[in-house]
Design an enzyme around this catalytic site. Structure first.
Site, short mmCIF file in Angstrom:
data_model
loop_
_atom_site.label_atom_id
_atom_site.label_comp_id
_atom_site.label_asym_id
_atom_site.label_seq_id
_atom_site.Cartn_x
_atom_site.Cartn_y
_atom_site.Cartn_z
N SER A 136 -25.33 10.29 -54.13
CA SER A 136 -23.91 9.40 -54.37
C SER A 136 -24.53 8.05 -53.65
O SER A 136 -25.20 7.38 -53.80
CB SER A 136 -22.73 10.05 -54.16
OG SER A 136 -21.60 9.24 -54.53
N HIS A 192 -18.29 -2.21 -44.82
CA HIS A 192 -17.41 -3.48 -44.99
C HIS A 192 -17.38 -3.49 -43.34
O HIS A 192 -16.41 -2.76 -42.92
CB HIS A 192 -16.78 -3.93 -45.62
CG HIS A 192 -16.91 -3.08 -47.22
ND1 HIS A 192 -17.84 -4.04 -48.07
CD2 HIS A 192 -16.64 -2.25 -47.75
CE1 HIS A 192 -17.89 -3.46 -49.16
NE2 HIS A 192 -17.18 -2.19 -49.14
N CYS A 243 -22.88 14.47 -52.81
CA CYS A 243 -22.72 15.45 -53.93
C CYS A 243 -23.70 16.59 -53.60
O CYS A 243 -24.75 16.41 -52.93
CB CYS A 243 -22.82 15.09 -55.34
SG CYS A 243 -21.51 13.76 -55.93
#
Length: 130
Positions: free
Chosen positions: A63, A68, A83
């Site tokens: 995944s 940020h 995953c």
């Protein structure tokens, strides 16, 4: 309950402002977090904004990890979505907490693709042939 993946949504507060604004260091630490979680890195891309701030993603076979940063507030928003049963997003979380020198954190774990919600039998293997 079994699910296809685990998604940690993390808020990191009171982080080292210089670290948060260093795009090379952020990329290095995000890749290290992926490695420590047991993930397989596919690619990554990071960008430094002017006058400050970094955004980036490490795409993993299992995944992704995203960040940020707002250095002016000592804050980072981080998503760790993995995953499979061989990858531990909590190991990535712990690595990043230390690397960013976060004094406070808030994290929520979401189960993504819960077997009972999408009709997968509970005893099914994680990987199936399509």
């Amino acid at each position: 309950m079994k699910s296809l993946g685990r998604h940690l949504v993390a808020e990191f507060y009171e982080c080292d402002k210089e670290v948060l604004d260093n795009v090379q260091l952020i990329e290095q630490e995000m890749k290290q977090a992926a490695y420590e979680s047991g993930a397989t890195i596919v690619t990554s891309t990071f960008h430094r904004f002017l006058p400050y701030g970094v955004s980036g993603v490490v795409v993993i076979s299992e995944s992704h990890l995203t960040i940020h940063t707002w250095p002016e507030y000592g804050y980072a928003a981080i998503d760790l979505f993995t995953c499979g049963e061989d990858v531990d997003p909590w190991k990535a979380f712990e690595h990043l907490k230390k690397a960013l020198k976060a004094k406070r954190v808030h994290v929520v774990e979401h189960e993504r693709g819960r077997y009972d919600e999408i009709g997968i039998p509970e005893d099914s293997p994680h990987k199936v042939t399509v």
